[in-house]
Enzyme design. Structure first.
Site, PDB file in Angstrom:
ATOM      1  N   GLU A  44       1.008  -1.416   0.423  1.00 30.30           N
ATOM      2  CA  GLU A  44       0.325  -0.158  -0.387  1.00 30.30           C
ATOM      3  C   GLU A  44       0.934   1.473  -0.011  1.00 30.30           C
ATOM      4  OE1 GLU A  44      -2.919  -0.428   3.289  1.00 30.30           O
ATOM      5  OE2 GLU A  44      -3.560   1.920   2.740  1.00 30.30           O
ATOM      6  N   ASN A  89      -6.505   1.590   2.828  1.00 34.13           N
ATOM      7  CA  ASN A  89      -7.808   3.234   3.306  1.00 34.13           C
ATOM      8  C   ASN A  89      -6.937   3.931   1.931  1.00 34.13           C
ATOM      9  OD1 ASN A  89      -8.683   1.370   5.356  1.00 34.13           O
ATOM     10  ND2 ASN A  89      -7.021   2.292   6.816  1.00 34.13           N
ATOM     11  N   GLU A 190     -12.527  -2.453   1.749  1.00 33.24           N
ATOM     12  CA  GLU A 190     -13.750  -2.296   2.733  1.00 33.24           C
ATOM     13  C   GLU A 190     -14.451  -0.890   3.551  1.00 33.24           C
ATOM     14  OE1 GLU A 190      -9.914  -1.724   6.162  1.00 33.24           O
ATOM     15  OE2 GLU A 190      -9.865  -4.060   6.093  1.00 33.24           O
ATOM     16  N   GLU A 313      -6.205  -9.233   2.882  1.00 38.01           N
ATOM     17  CA  GLU A 313      -5.048  -8.328   3.236  1.00 38.01           C
ATOM     18  C   GLU A 313      -5.684  -9.897   5.381  1.00 38.01           C
ATOM     19  OE1 GLU A 313      -6.050  -4.176   4.905  1.00 38.01           O
ATOM     20  OE2 GLU A 313      -6.307  -3.677   2.711  1.00 38.01           O
TER      21      GLU A 313
HETATM   22  O1  AHR Z   1      -3.192  -2.686   5.554  1.00 39.55           O
HETATM   23  C1  AHR Z   1      -3.704  -1.951   6.900  1.00 39.55           C
HETATM   24  C2  AHR Z   1      -5.060  -1.364   6.500  1.00 39.55           C
HETATM   25  O2  AHR Z   1      -6.020  -2.309   7.557  1.00 39.55           O
HETATM   26  C3  AHR Z   1      -5.162  -0.959   5.203  1.00 39.55           C
HETATM   27  O3  AHR Z   1      -4.973   0.107   4.559  1.00 39.55           O
HETATM   28  C4  AHR Z   1      -7.088  -0.768   5.736  1.00 39.55           C
HETATM   29  O4  AHR Z   1      -7.650  -1.582   3.955  1.00 39.55           O
HETATM   30  C5  AHR Z   1      -6.510  -2.357   6.928  1.00 39.55           C
HETATM   31  O5  AHR Z   1      -7.667  -1.910   7.590  1.00 39.55           O
END
Ligand code: AHR
Length: 530
Positions: A44, A89, A190, A313
């Protein structure tokens, strides 16, 4: 206590061995082909994952494209099959257009998910180049937060359409004549989370996903689209969200996402390592539950299509989870979510790997979150890359788990879980097997792999493997991860405090009894008759 339903009598296995676990391995009993995508990873735009993690122009460790060669080497060597990018996120506020085209013209923006400065010097095309270099497949995420369906669809056109249209020609003008042909796409991230930029109601999201997905398929009929599932089992709308979303978009999507993070905390485990090491069974349960919702909606729709799951994830994450660890303070590449992993975390990661493999009939994609620096098994500094404890179980599975996952019949002594206040309460007063085992067989290559977790914190456990139809002829490798201190971790100064050790294997043959050290995760690679 020994789990019930003994097949030992039937096979006449010698009694009296201090064998607390036994596994029957039969070639015709196959669970699924191993799709290596189940062992993917996540990257990310967050903290030091991209900047200084995989991309650090000017560093003596970087190549002419600015890619960290030491990290490329690690990722390439184990063959990470698929990498999800750019969030997380982050993606819910990301304008992909900011990250393409001439670098000097790309805007620097204030990134709102992690309150960081994003220079956009690394974007989609750099990511695709990096993927090709390390030999992995891209899994791209789309902005369903601030982003419109129109711009999500344009992203597919930019990446996958050959030529002669607005967005494909823009890509070509950026120096990428051939389409990237990205097959896997996440329709947002999410979107049920109150922390998510642009959080939505399930039906609202489901309709947006349906509309965007329909348009994407016009551009490229080969794309595989993943709807956002619940972002965790602790969400108040867990399963309800998934059902409502799928009631809206089942026919237009191919898979649904699952996310889960685990920790050894007072609230989740009462700091009990015994409970902690059983948490991969929570993951098994989550997979079962989401699959059940998918199948329920399939029935409602009278659909012949069966959705697959994308566990895109998963990891241990509980220390660097609040305060400064999640606030970028408007810095470029701040130190965020830099979790330091110890031995017990690595054992649990081994458990997660086992869970993902044994559910390979339903889970097509899995992504350890994340790959570098941010809740990651690899950590960089200016002098090199460090393998955290969690790297080893993950790397073993990537290296050795090939072919097909076998459907084992396992019996193991168990221990009770009594801790209350657990995230998922399946294990309250429940019995947890000491030994967790999966096996794969690559019949063509004549090789098998056995991955074994011993949750017994105090003693060695014997695991007796009984092979049918295939016979191991040679042990090619046998390594274990263990140690006296469950809280031990690696540092750049002491990089091998938690590292694989050779384990004396039993002789290869139709019956093999492994002596698994207390608190250990072990891999055996075997040559077999074909
Ligand atoms: O991996 C860290 C965060 O965890 C990501 O950005 C999100 O998708 C999740 O809540």
């Amino acid at each position: 206590m020994l789990a019930t339903g003994s097949w030992l009598d039937a096979i006449g296995y010698a009694q009296g061995v201090r064998g607390s676990a036994r596994a029957l391995i039969q070639q015709p009993r196959v669970r699924a082909d191993v799709d290596r995508r189940v062992l993917g990873a996540f990257l990310e735009h967050l903290g030091r994952a991209v900047y200084t993690g995989i991309y650090q122009p000017g560093s003596p460790l970087a190549d002419s494209s600015g890619f960290r060669s030491d990290v490329v080497r690690e990722v390439k060597e184990v063959g990470v099959p698929i990498v999800r990018y750019p969030g997380g996120n982050f993606v819910s506020g990301y304008n992909w257009l900011d990250g393409v085209g001439p670098k000097q013209q790309r805007p620097t923006v204030l990134e709102r998910a992690w309150n960081s400065i994003e220079t956009n010097q690394f974007g989609t095309n750099e990511f695709i180049d990096w993927c090709r270099m390390v030999g992995t497949e891209p899994l791209l995420g789309m902005n369903f937060g601030t982003g419109s369906a129109e711009m999500a669809v344009a992203y597919v056109e930019y990446c996958n359409y050959e030529r002669g249209t607005k967005w494909s020609d823009l890509r070509r003008s950026h120096g990428f004549e051939k389409p990237h042909n990205v097959r896997y796409w996440c329709l947002g991230n999410e979107m049920d989370g109150p922390w998510q930029i642009g959080q939505m109601q399930a039906r609202e999201y489901g309709r947006k996903a349906r509309d965007a997905a329909r348009q994407m398929r016009v551009i490229d009929g080969t794309v595989q689209l993943i709807a956002c599932g619940s972002s965790g089992t602790n969400m108040p709308q867990y399963l309800i969200w998934d059902r409502e979303v799928l009631e809206e978009c089942y026919d237009q999507v191919d898979g649904i996402s699952l996310h889960a993070y685990y920790g050894n905390t007072p609230a989740l485990t009462r700091n009990s390592t015994a409970r902690y090491l059983a948490m991969n069974l929570d993951m098994d349960r989550q997979i079962r539950e989401i699959a059940a919702v998918c199948d329920y909606v399939q029935g409602l729709r009278r659909s012949s299509k069966r959705l697959w799951l994308s566990f895109d994830e998963w990891n241990v994450w509980y220390r660097a989870r609040s305060g400064d660890a999640v606030d970028g303070r408007r810095q470029v590449a701040p130190k965020l979510l830099e979790e330091v992993y110890n031995l017990e975390d690595a054992l649990l990661v081994g458990g997660f790997v086992n869970t993902l493999l044994r559910n390979a009939d339903r889970v097509r994609i899995g992504c350890i979150a994340q790959l570098v620096n941010v809740i990651a098994p690899l950590v960089t500094n200016d002098t090199g890359v460090l393998r955290q404890s969690t790297w080893f179980p993950y790397a073993w599975a990537l290296r050795y788990a090939r072919g097909r996952v076998l459907d084992l019949r396992v019996e193991s002594d168990t221990y009770p879980i009594t801790a209350a206040g657990l995230q998922a309460d399946f294990a309250r007063n429940d019995q947890v097997p000491f030994v967790d085992v999966v096996a794969t067989l690559d019949a063509q290559a004549g090789q098998a792999c056995v991955l074994m977790l011993n949750r017994d914190l105090d003693g060695e456990r014997e695991l007796a493997l009984e092979w049918r139809d295939i016979t191991p002829t040679r042990v090619l490798a046998c390594e274990t991860l263990t140690g006296p201190d469950l809280k031990a971790f690696n540092t750049f100064e002491e990089p091998r405090r938690v590292a694989p050790q050779r384990l004396e294997p039993p002789a290869a043959g139709a019956r093999m009894t492994f002596k698994l050290p207390a608190r250990s995760y072990t891999v055996a690679q075997l040559a077999t008759t074909t």
